[in-house]
Design a protein around this motif. Structure first.
Motif, PDB file in Angstrom:
ATOM      1  N   LEU A 103      17.137  45.115   8.700  1.00  0.00           N
ATOM      2  CA  LEU A 103      17.926  43.905   8.448  1.00  0.00           C
ATOM      3  C   LEU A 103      17.097  42.630   8.538  1.00  0.00           C
ATOM      4  CD1 LEU A 103      21.234  44.730  10.375  1.00  0.00           C
ATOM      5  CD2 LEU A 103      20.853  44.754   7.908  1.00  0.00           C
ATOM      6  N   ALA A 104      15.783  42.756   8.672  1.00  0.00           N
ATOM      7  CA  ALA A 104      14.935  41.572   8.841  1.00  0.00           C
ATOM      8  C   ALA A 104      15.003  40.656   7.622  1.00  0.00           C
ATOM      9  CB  ALA A 104      13.491  41.987   9.126  1.00  0.00           C
ATOM     10  N   GLY A 105      15.049  41.228   6.408  1.00  0.00           N
ATOM     11  CA  GLY A 105      15.116  40.414   5.193  1.00  0.00           C
ATOM     12  C   GLY A 105      16.415  39.642   5.101  1.00  0.00           C
ATOM     13  N   VAL A 106      17.523  40.318   5.422  1.00  0.00           N
ATOM     14  CA  VAL A 106      18.825  39.653   5.450  1.00  0.00           C
ATOM     15  C   VAL A 106      18.804  38.535   6.489  1.00  0.00           C
ATOM     16  CG1 VAL A 106      21.273  39.958   6.007  1.00  0.00           C
ATOM     17  CG2 VAL A 106      20.065  41.686   4.656  1.00  0.00           C
ATOM     18  N   ALA A 107      18.238  38.819   7.650  1.00  0.00           N
ATOM     19  CA  ALA A 107      18.184  37.838   8.735  1.00  0.00           C
ATOM     20  C   ALA A 107      17.371  36.613   8.331  1.00  0.00           C
ATOM     21  CB  ALA A 107      17.596  38.473   9.993  1.00  0.00           C
ATOM     22  N   ARG A 108      16.280  36.808   7.583  1.00  0.00           N
ATOM     23  CA  ARG A 108      15.468  35.663   7.157  1.00  0.00           C
ATOM     24  C   ARG A 108      16.275  34.719   6.274  1.00  0.00           C
ATOM     25  NH1 ARG A 108      11.228  39.370   7.016  1.00  0.00           N
ATOM     26  NH2 ARG A 108      11.650  39.902   4.828  1.00  0.00           N
ATOM     27  N   ALA A 109      17.037  35.292   5.330  1.00  0.00           N
ATOM     28  CA  ALA A 109      17.846  34.454   4.443  1.00  0.00           C
ATOM     29  C   ALA A 109      18.906  33.688   5.250  1.00  0.00           C
ATOM     30  CB  ALA A 109      18.503  35.306   3.368  1.00  0.00           C
ATOM     31  N   LEU A 110      19.543  34.372   6.189  1.00  0.00           N
ATOM     32  CA  LEU A 110      20.542  33.710   7.031  1.00  0.00           C
ATOM     33  C   LEU A 110      19.904  32.606   7.867  1.00  0.00           C
ATOM     34  CD1 LEU A 110      22.493  36.862   8.302  1.00  0.00           C
ATOM     35  CD2 LEU A 110      23.398  35.103   6.777  1.00  0.00           C
ATOM     36  N   ARG A 111      18.754  32.913   8.466  1.00  0.00           N
ATOM     37  CA  ARG A 111      18.066  31.923   9.305  1.00  0.00           C
ATOM     38  C   ARG A 111      17.646  30.705   8.478  1.00  0.00           C
ATOM     39  NH1 ARG A 111      12.365  33.787  10.377  1.00  0.00           N
ATOM     40  NH2 ARG A 111      12.258  32.969   8.250  1.00  0.00           N
ATOM     41  N   ASP A 112      17.081  30.946   7.287  1.00  0.00           N
ATOM     42  CA  ASP A 112      16.602  29.830   6.469  1.00  0.00           C
ATOM     43  C   ASP A 112      17.764  28.955   6.006  1.00  0.00           C
ATOM     44  OD1 ASP A 112      14.049  30.751   6.827  1.00  0.00           O
ATOM     45  OD2 ASP A 112      13.925  31.777   4.888  1.00  0.00           O
ATOM     46  N   GLY A 164      21.391  34.414  -2.748  1.00  0.00           N
ATOM     47  CA  GLY A 164      21.935  33.113  -2.394  1.00  0.00           C
ATOM     48  C   GLY A 164      23.177  33.208  -1.538  1.00  0.00           C
ATOM     49  N   ARG A 165      23.915  34.297  -1.670  1.00  0.00           N
ATOM     50  CA  ARG A 165      25.130  34.452  -0.844  1.00  0.00           C
ATOM     51  C   ARG A 165      24.778  34.462   0.639  1.00  0.00           C
ATOM     52  NH1 ARG A 165      25.946  38.960  -4.826  1.00  0.00           N
ATOM     53  NH2 ARG A 165      27.142  38.055  -6.548  1.00  0.00           N
ATOM     54  N   LEU A 166      23.620  35.033   0.985  1.00  0.00           N
ATOM     55  CA  LEU A 166      23.202  35.068   2.390  1.00  0.00           C
ATOM     56  C   LEU A 166      22.747  33.698   2.862  1.00  0.00           C
ATOM     57  CD1 LEU A 166      21.270  38.462   2.328  1.00  0.00           C
ATOM     58  CD2 LEU A 166      23.455  38.003   3.457  1.00  0.00           C
ATOM     59  N   TYR A 167      22.029  32.974   2.010  1.00  0.00           N
ATOM     60  CA  TYR A 167      21.657  31.608   2.377  1.00  0.00           C
ATOM     61  C   TYR A 167      22.921  30.771   2.616  1.00  0.00           C
ATOM     62  CZ  TYR A 167      16.774  32.497   1.122  1.00  0.00           C
ATOM     63  OH  TYR A 167      15.487  32.986   1.075  1.00  0.00           O
ATOM     64  N   ALA A 168      23.915  30.953   1.732  1.00  0.00           N
ATOM     65  CA  ALA A 168      25.175  30.221   1.878  1.00  0.00           C
ATOM     66  C   ALA A 168      25.849  30.574   3.192  1.00  0.00           C
ATOM     67  CB  ALA A 168      26.099  30.540   0.708  1.00  0.00           C
ATOM     68  N   MET A 169      25.814  31.836   3.564  1.00  0.00           N
ATOM     69  CA  MET A 169      26.419  32.254   4.829  1.00  0.00           C
ATOM     70  C   MET A 169      25.700  31.607   6.011  1.00  0.00           C
ATOM     71  SD  MET A 169      26.947  36.126   6.265  1.00  0.00           S
ATOM     72  CE  MET A 169      27.249  36.418   8.014  1.00  0.00           C
ATOM     73  N   GLY A 170      24.367  31.498   5.920  1.00  0.00           N
ATOM     74  CA  GLY A 170      23.606  30.834   6.980  1.00  0.00           C
ATOM     75  C   GLY A 170      23.987  29.374   7.119  1.00  0.00           C
ATOM     76  N   VAL A 171      24.122  28.686   5.969  1.00  0.00           N
ATOM     77  CA  VAL A 171      24.555  27.292   5.988  1.00  0.00           C
ATOM     78  C   VAL A 171      25.932  27.179   6.635  1.00  0.00           C
ATOM     79  CG1 VAL A 171      25.250  25.341   4.547  1.00  0.00           C
ATOM     80  CG2 VAL A 171      23.181  26.632   3.976  1.00  0.00           C
ATOM     81  N   ASP A 172      26.832  28.076   6.245  1.00  0.00           N
ATOM     82  CA  ASP A 172      28.201  28.007   6.763  1.00  0.00           C
ATOM     83  C   ASP A 172      28.274  28.361   8.246  1.00  0.00           C
ATOM     84  OD1 ASP A 172      29.099  27.175   4.337  1.00  0.00           O
ATOM     85  OD2 ASP A 172      30.049  29.059   3.759  1.00  0.00           O
TER      86      ASP A 172
END
Length: 605
Positions: free
Chosen positions: A263-272, A541-549
């Motif tokens: 899950l490290a890749g997913v986590a990076r998108a969320l963190r960023d 982008g959906r994961l980046y959006a989730m991180g922002v939210d």
């Protein structure tokens, strides 16, 4: 519905035996009195009575006694013996009210509202207070259950002067809950009642403010402008809680994400995405809490982590992402720090009050499809979902929401390999039965006749949860199988955001829900993120959006909990929190048209 009935019961407590010893004016007629006998005795007296009016009053008392004893079938049978149109107005109001209460006991708000259309209800303000309470209460409950929040609030405004104590407070909070659930457009519609107009303006003031501090200021300003309004004299409980929350600013967050593992890749998108929102807040001068990064893949004990976080002054934990860790947290009776997990525990698993859960749940999208199709006037559906646990969850969420709101799911298929796809679609639309009928006719009349296969005609739309590759095969197959005219409503899984015109052409006409992030490229924060990480323009982008939210939600969890009907317009969807403290998303819509993605008007709220 249960909440409506509980409120109804509370508001009718003063009239528990549905009787009033005093009578309204003689022209309106006498209401049933407090019964001094059993149901059987009342019915015996009615049978032997020489007065038709007395007999009707006795039967109304018996029916009401059965209702109060929760013997609803018996109450309905007794009430059927009363000819309502022969009664005097006060008695008609009593009978109509009881009819509506029985309809609500069967979870039939439309039947209750139909009963409450009786012309005798114009006399309700002339009747004793107990009867007014009872009639206004069931009318409000039926309107609320039917989705008519503003009309329900109006009934509760009429009810308010008749109540005192705990019942008055409950009604007060119920009015706020109803108006707070309305959209800005609905609240801006003129209200004839000045008290209701005041409630609407309060809700507009709160919704128009972003942060807790801004909301508190908006409430204070509203109170100064409306000092004589009931809500100014006694703020609803939810707004009182907001004031308490505003005095506790969020200054330190722990971001708990895995830096290693699958899950490290997913986590990076969320963190960023999270940190991009954090830096934007800092640059714009907004209060921005400090963020402490913690690697969840290296945690040996969640208890040890929380002890250290408390020692470090952390006020909010965001994470973990790993489902097993979220399930561990959900199994605890209490958490020492409020936590926004970035995944969900098992459905139905009871969680501690400090745990909130947020993710890109496919179930949210299945419910969104149900909501959109219903708004578009659809009634009968068929479904195609992938085989396996994910497809089962999506189909179950769609079925539950669709059928609970009056829709019908005629059939469902699990998507198979391409070689079997044509047969599955033919079965779903019963094309083989059409071909069989044509052959039977040919056999009967002899020779050959011109016959084109026809699909079943009782299908309003197809609910589709599929990958882009599957959807590319399914839509042309629908066309080939004489079902190309059937509307297709889909989840976001089929949208790759690749810009591939050929792929989009193969899905022409499919409507799908999607995150605002992928449908609105003009958002300034999105543009900054995509410039830094180009992959954020695609499906990641959906994961980046989730991180922002997640960052947006952080200071507002208490706000959403205090105002359960309020929502936040995020980049992964329009966000709200349900009773289980799970974040639910409502999504905008688009359609494949001419090789392009065309944004559609939002679903009416």
């Amino acid at each position: 519905m249960i909440a409506c009935l509980r409120l109804l019961t509370a508001f009718c407590l003063a009239a528990l035996l549905a009787a009033c010893a005093s009578s309204p004016s003689s022209s309106l007629g006498e209401l049933p009195r407090t019964p001094d006998a059993s149901i059987e005795q009342l019915l015996e007296r009615a049978t032997s009575s020489k007065s038709a009016e007395d007999a009707a009053l006795l039967r109304l008392s018996a029916a009401d006694m059965a209702y109060q004893q929760k013997d609803f079938p018996r109450a309905a049978r007794i009430l059927e013996q009363v000819q309502v149109d022969t009664l005097k107005p006060a008695q008609q109001v009593f009978a109509v009210t009881l009819t509506a209460e029985l309809a609500m006991s069967r979870n039939q708000p439309k039947a209750a509202l139909s009963a409450l259309q009786h012309p005798s209800l114009q006399h309700v303000p002339e009747l004793p207070a107990q009867q007014q309470v009872r009639t206004y209460s069931v009318h409000a409950a039926a309107l609320e259950a039917d989705g008519q929040a503003m009309a329900a609030a109006q009934q509760r405004v009429l009810l308010a002067p008749l109540l005192s104590g705990q019942a008055a407070s409950a009604n007060h909070d119920a009015i706020w809950s109803l108006v707070a659930s309305l959209s800005t457009e609905q609240l801006q519609q003129p209200a004839n009642d000045p008290v209701l107009a005041g409630w609407s303006s309060l809700a507009l003031a709160v919704k128009g403010a972003g942060t807790l501090e801004q909301q508190q200021a908006a409430i204070d300003d509203w109170v100064k402008q409306h000092p004589d309004h009931p809500a100014a004299k006694q703020l609803p409980t939810a707004l009182t809680k907001l004031k308490e929350l505003a005095s506790q600013p969020l200054t330190r967050i722990a971001l708990l994400l895995p830096q290693e593992g699958p899950l490290a890749g997913v986590a990076r998108a969320l963190r960023d995405g999270f940190m991009a929102a954090h830096f934007q807040a800092q640059q714009s001068g907004q209060p921005a809490p400090s963020v402490q990064m913690v690697d969840s893949s290296r945690i040996g004990s969640l208890d040890d982590f929380y002890r250290q976080a408390q020692a470090d002054g952390v006020q909010l934990v965001i994470g973990p992402l790993e489902k097993p860790l979220v399930k561990q947290l959900a199994a605890k009776p209490q958490l020492p720090i409020t936590t926004l997990a970035l995944n969900y525990a098992d459905a139905g698993q009871k969680a501690p009050p400090q745990l909130f859960q947020f993710g890109l749940a496919a179930e949210d999208e299945a419910r969104e499809v149900s909501r959109r199709a219903r708004a578009d006037g659809m009634v009968r559906a068929v479904a195609m979902v992938p085989s396996g646990e994910w497809g089962d969850r999506v189909l179950a969420a769609f079925r539950q929401d669709w059928e609970s709101n009056g829709g019908t799911l005629l059939a469902a298929e699990r998507i198979a390999q391409p070689v079997a796809l044509a047969q599955q679609i033919a079965d779903l639309f019963q094309l083989r039965q059409s071909e069989g009928r044509a052959k039977s006719v040919q056999s009967t009349v002899g020779g050959s006749i011109a016959a084109q296969p026809a699909r079943r005609q009782d299908i309003d739309f197809l609910f589709l949860a599929a990958t882009p590759q599957q959807a590319q095969q399914i839509k042309p197959t629908l066309n080939f199988q004489y079902a190309g005219d059937v509307p297709v409503y889909a989840t976001s899984n089929l949208y790759s955001a690749s810009g591939d015109v050929n792929q989009y052409n193969d899905m022409n006409g499919i409507r799908f829900c999607e995150t605002p992030w992928l449908l609105d490229s003009s958002n300034s924060l999105r543009q900054q993120v995509v410039q830094q990480w180009p992959q954020a323009a695609g499906s990641l982008g959906r994961l980046y959006a989730m991180g922002v939210d997640a960052y947006t939600l952080a200071p507002r969890l208490g706000q959403l909990k205090a105002l359960p009907d309020s929502r936040i317009q995020g980049l992964s969807g329009n966000l709200g929190i349900n009773a289980s403290q799970r974040v639910e998303r409502q999504l905008p819509w688009a359609e494949f048209a001419g090789g392009q993605v065309k944004r559609l008007p939002d679903t009416p709220r």
